[in-house]
Design a protein around this motif. Sequence first.
Motif, mmCIF file in Angstrom:
data_model
loop_
_atom_site.group_PDB
_atom_site.id
_atom_site.type_symbol
_atom_site.label_atom_id
_atom_site.label_comp_id
_atom_site.label_asym_id
_atom_site.label_seq_id
_atom_site.Cartn_x
_atom_site.Cartn_y
_atom_site.Cartn_z
ATOM 1 N N THR A 150 18.055 -7.815 6.793
ATOM 2 C CA THR A 150 17.978 -6.571 7.558
ATOM 3 C C THR A 150 17.917 -6.936 9.038
ATOM 4 O OG1 THR A 150 16.744 -5.541 5.748
ATOM 5 C CG2 THR A 150 16.716 -4.425 7.881
ATOM 6 N N THR A 151 18.856 -6.402 9.820
ATOM 7 C CA THR A 151 18.979 -6.766 11.230
ATOM 8 C C THR A 151 18.708 -5.548 12.101
ATOM 9 O OG1 THR A 151 20.634 -8.451 10.711
ATOM 10 C CG2 THR A 151 20.520 -7.675 12.998
ATOM 11 N N VAL A 152 17.755 -5.679 13.010
ATOM 12 C CA VAL A 152 17.442 -4.637 13.994
ATOM 13 C C VAL A 152 17.582 -5.299 15.361
ATOM 14 C CG1 VAL A 152 15.708 -3.009 14.825
ATOM 15 C CG2 VAL A 152 15.863 -3.520 12.377
ATOM 16 N N ILE A 155 8.389 0.066 16.506
ATOM 17 C CA ILE A 155 9.144 -0.503 15.382
ATOM 18 C C ILE A 155 8.152 -0.844 14.285
ATOM 19 C CG2 ILE A 155 10.671 -2.340 14.584
ATOM 20 C CD1 ILE A 155 11.769 -2.609 17.366
ATOM 21 N N ARG A 156 8.396 -0.328 13.089
ATOM 22 C CA ARG A 156 7.475 -0.519 11.960
ATOM 23 C C ARG A 156 8.192 -1.194 10.794
ATOM 24 N NH1 ARG A 156 6.841 4.339 10.612
ATOM 25 N NH2 ARG A 156 7.248 4.607 8.394
ATOM 26 N N VAL A 157 7.598 -2.234 10.255
ATOM 27 C CA VAL A 157 8.067 -2.883 9.029
ATOM 28 C C VAL A 157 7.012 -2.608 7.972
ATOM 29 C CG1 VAL A 157 8.765 -5.046 7.956
ATOM 30 C CG2 VAL A 157 9.272 -4.635 10.378
ATOM 31 N N ASP A 158 7.386 -1.871 6.904
ATOM 32 C CA ASP A 158 6.406 -1.250 6.011
ATOM 33 C C ASP A 158 6.717 -1.592 4.552
ATOM 34 O OD1 ASP A 158 4.611 0.400 4.706
ATOM 35 O OD2 ASP A 158 5.171 2.218 5.812
ATOM 36 N N SER A 159 5.849 -2.387 3.947
ATOM 37 C CA SER A 159 5.987 -2.772 2.531
ATOM 38 C C SER A 159 5.292 -1.748 1.639
ATOM 39 C CB SER A 159 5.395 -4.165 2.315
ATOM 40 O OG SER A 159 4.056 -4.214 2.783
ATOM 41 N N TYR A 160 5.613 -0.494 1.823
ATOM 42 C CA TYR A 160 4.849 0.631 1.259
ATOM 43 C C TYR A 160 4.706 0.554 -0.260
ATOM 44 C CZ TYR A 160 3.176 5.454 1.113
ATOM 45 O OH TYR A 160 2.419 6.581 0.945
ATOM 46 N N ASP A 161 5.798 0.402 -0.983
ATOM 47 C CA ASP A 161 5.753 0.377 -2.444
ATOM 48 C C ASP A 161 6.061 -0.982 -3.047
ATOM 49 O OD1 ASP A 161 5.107 3.117 -3.316
ATOM 50 O OD2 ASP A 161 6.955 3.670 -2.288
ATOM 51 N N ARG A 162 6.700 -1.868 -2.278
ATOM 52 C CA ARG A 162 7.033 -3.196 -2.781
ATOM 53 C C ARG A 162 6.923 -4.194 -1.635
ATOM 54 N NH1 ARG A 162 12.282 -2.735 -6.800
ATOM 55 N NH2 ARG A 162 11.790 -0.709 -7.729
ATOM 56 N N PRO A 163 6.572 -5.456 -1.950
ATOM 57 C CA PRO A 163 6.597 -6.479 -0.902
ATOM 58 C C PRO A 163 7.987 -6.595 -0.284
ATOM 59 C CG PRO A 163 5.505 -7.295 -2.878
ATOM 60 C CD PRO A 163 6.140 -5.975 -3.253
ATOM 61 N N ILE A 164 8.027 -6.978 0.968
ATOM 62 C CA ILE A 164 9.288 -7.272 1.641
ATOM 63 C C ILE A 164 9.391 -8.789 1.716
ATOM 64 C CG2 ILE A 164 10.608 -7.033 3.776
ATOM 65 C CD1 ILE A 164 9.217 -4.380 4.257
ATOM 66 N N THR A 165 10.271 -9.349 0.905
ATOM 67 C CA THR A 165 10.360 -10.802 0.759
ATOM 68 C C THR A 165 11.652 -11.365 1.328
ATOM 69 O OG1 THR A 165 11.310 -10.545 -1.447
ATOM 70 C CG2 THR A 165 8.909 -10.745 -1.300
ATOM 71 N N ILE A 183 11.881 3.141 15.062
ATOM 72 C CA ILE A 183 12.664 2.571 13.975
ATOM 73 C C ILE A 183 11.696 2.110 12.893
ATOM 74 C CG2 ILE A 183 14.236 0.713 13.278
ATOM 75 C CD1 ILE A 183 15.336 0.710 16.134
ATOM 76 N N ALA A 184 11.969 2.492 11.647
ATOM 77 C CA ALA A 184 11.148 2.083 10.512
ATOM 78 C C ALA A 184 12.019 1.339 9.507
ATOM 79 C CB ALA A 184 10.487 3.286 9.845
ATOM 80 N N TYR A 229 1.252 4.057 21.748
ATOM 81 C CA TYR A 229 0.252 3.290 21.008
ATOM 82 C C TYR A 229 0.668 1.819 20.958
ATOM 83 C CZ TYR A 229 -1.533 7.896 19.980
ATOM 84 O OH TYR A 229 -2.030 9.169 20.116
ATOM 85 N N SER A 230 1.369 1.375 19.914
ATOM 86 C CA SER A 230 1.705 -0.028 19.770
ATOM 87 C C SER A 230 3.216 -0.219 19.756
ATOM 88 C CB SER A 230 1.084 -0.586 18.485
ATOM 89 O OG SER A 230 1.375 0.256 17.380
ATOM 90 N N ALA A 231 3.630 -1.483 19.921
ATOM 91 C CA ALA A 231 5.059 -1.778 19.995
ATOM 92 C C ALA A 231 5.627 -2.191 18.641
ATOM 93 C CB ALA A 231 5.298 -2.881 21.028
ATOM 94 N N LEU A 232 4.985 -3.154 17.979
ATOM 95 C CA LEU A 232 5.475 -3.724 16.725
ATOM 96 C C LEU A 232 4.388 -3.599 15.664
ATOM 97 C CD1 LEU A 232 6.847 -7.010 18.326
ATOM 98 C CD2 LEU A 232 8.227 -5.033 17.656
ATOM 99 N N GLN A 233 4.791 -3.264 14.428
ATOM 100 C CA GLN A 233 3.805 -3.043 13.378
ATOM 101 C C GLN A 233 4.309 -3.639 12.069
ATOM 102 O OE1 GLN A 233 3.194 1.082 12.432
ATOM 103 N NE2 GLN A 233 1.214 0.729 11.431
ATOM 104 N N VAL A 234 3.402 -4.329 11.381
ATOM 105 C CA VAL A 234 3.639 -4.819 10.025
ATOM 106 C C VAL A 234 2.534 -4.218 9.164
ATOM 107 C CG1 VAL A 234 4.001 -6.836 8.567
ATOM 108 C CG2 VAL A 234 4.485 -6.970 11.013
#
Length: 730
Positions: free
Chosen positions: A445-447, A469-479, A425-426, A494-499
């Motif tokens: 945003t609810t996951v 699960i990835r939370v990705d502020s690719y083009d804009r901050p996630i505020t 999930i991204a 690899y990993s479980a949770l990613q920011v």
Amino acid sequence: MSRTTLPMAAVVAGALATTAVVLTTTPPQRPAIELTAGGNGATVPFTEHEAEAAAHSGTRIGPDFTQGTPASEASGRQAVTLDGRGEHVEFTLTRPANAIVLRYSVPDGSSGSVAVYADGAKLKDLPVTSEYSYLDTPWIAGSRTHHLFDESRLLLGRDLAAGAKVRVQLDAGSVGAITVDLADFEQVATPATRPGNSVSIAEHGATANDGSDDTDAILRAVAAARSQGREVWIPAGTFEVGRAMAVDQVTIRGAGMWHSVLHSNNPFRNDGQVVGNIRLHDFAVLGEVTERVDDRPDNGYHGPLGAGSVISGLWLQHLKVGVWTMSGTTSGAVIENNRFLDLAADGLNFNGRVTDSVVRNNFLRNTGDDALAMWSLGGADVRDTFENNTVVQPNLANGIAIYGGTDITVRGNLVRDTNALGSGIAISNQHFIHDGTFAPLAGTTTVAANTLVRTGAMNPNWGHPHAAIRVDSYDRPITTPVNLTGNRIVDSPYSALQVVDGGGKGNAVTDLDVSGAEVDGVGTVVLQAETTGQGRFTDVVATRVGTRGFYNCAYPSGTFTINRGGGNSGWDSQWTDCSSWPPRDDPGGSLPGGNLALGKPVVAGGHTDVYRPANAVDGDANTYWESVNNAFPQTITVDLGAVTAVRRVVLKLPPSASWGARTQTLSVSGSPDGSSYGVVVGSAGHRFDPATGNTATIAVSGSHRFLRLTFTGNTGWPAAQLSEFEVHAT
């Protein structure tokens, strides 16, 4: 949507059933995972049987997480290759069935069939082809040839009871070789009867199964049904749709997804706004899309749905995308109970201006991009939900992806076996198209309550992985708040949770809340933090953790603030070397893929009788390789598929006490290319004793693609003997 990124330092109810009963070769690894997935995912009318868990006479491949290999694209990362006449996979039914769906891969450029038997009697030949496989997308950075598997369905012509043995076999005249991943077995109902309040397309000139274009006849039926306030009926049979049809305020119903077929690459297309109340029920759309061309609307449904539309009970296969909403607004839509199979790109994409809509209880497998996506381009998707869907093996990009939008919910889904360039999930603020119309994440945003099994993949553009699960502020901050609640992550490679800020600009994620997460097996770290911001972590419980508990090395600078609440355990340790990504570890041998040699190609100087080299890499300690007698030296060589850092070799003989203790004298050599070998460990005697597991472990060093054992003696038998040749990176 696929990533182009900057480099950076069931039984039927609930979760899908995936195991068969008969286990005459090797049992599946951790078979309880799919059966105890917390009730997540779609309720489906079929039972899925994995080939590697069935009786077979082929060669098991995998587990493998290497991009572009058949095993890496297999469900469960394992499959069975058949390449000789008479070789077979035999499934034992756990429920009655009269239909099969076979997921398979055949060599590029080949087509043919395989024979299907039931309890020893041949039923039919099942067509197989590579025509829809081996996709190349060079415009997507980091992609390789992918989409190696396809699926073929067949009504068996008879009802089979639970306990029946269904064999898929290479007969004379069958395709030359095939890799079988799995088979779905289903009891398909007879065709539904025509509703009384309906207009049949046959009454307006459509003729089933004759190959002629039925588009005009269908449009006449649609016009008549709308004028009379009636439904459109598609009887059983295949009907050709030669051009896309604009539809609005009409119900189109078929006799069932196994019976009524529209043969078309794009049967329904609305290029502008529609009123809505479009209802599509109970038929199949089978396309002929053999390559992905992004400017072609080769989609089952393309365009806005207006208000109150429903798409239910459709089988969507061999298209670019199943459902793509764009060019207008959609509200109150329900997309449910569909199967999205073998698609060149997304399964479904809410491409902006979709509100208060739900996608639920759908089954998606083998998509060539995100299986389920919301992409708020041209306006926000608002209050939409992806709920209780099952996603299996998207082979490029994510299982579920949210790109922008307001008050979005992802709940109760089961995602298994994501591959290259994607997470399970991204949640992302990646635009893809920078035209000023993208609506970033807003509201909450609810996951929640999702299960992710073997998800996440190494991103070849970064040299770092995507987490489950990835939370990705690719083009804009996630505020705005992103809440990850009660999710279960199992055997992430690899990993479980990613920011992360995948664009490498350091955009922050400032309001992340992770609570009640269960992490059961990761290859590297539980938390992979690679941008600035802060998050709260409460009741995050991790077991079978690989290298360390967390990694916190933000790019380009700074770190992520980890606020620990109560109830956390198992992930306190930190990987502190920000100059390198932590290598995969395999705690207790419990993660799939820990043995790098499992299912890999292997050759030997010779073998005796049925004791072939493949037995040494099949994961079953009771089968073994034995060289030609009285002919030392003897060699066995495994190809790991890529140059890999290795740290130990584990050699096994069958554990039975009937195998008396013995010492085998051998050396270990390595090669990057299979042509020139260097000695890694010199010749020495290694004792195998059933009292201690009949196992010998040898520490090795260096990076190698090929590892070769050279045997010069055996005190227990005048030949080299080996039941397992394991290679590990730790």
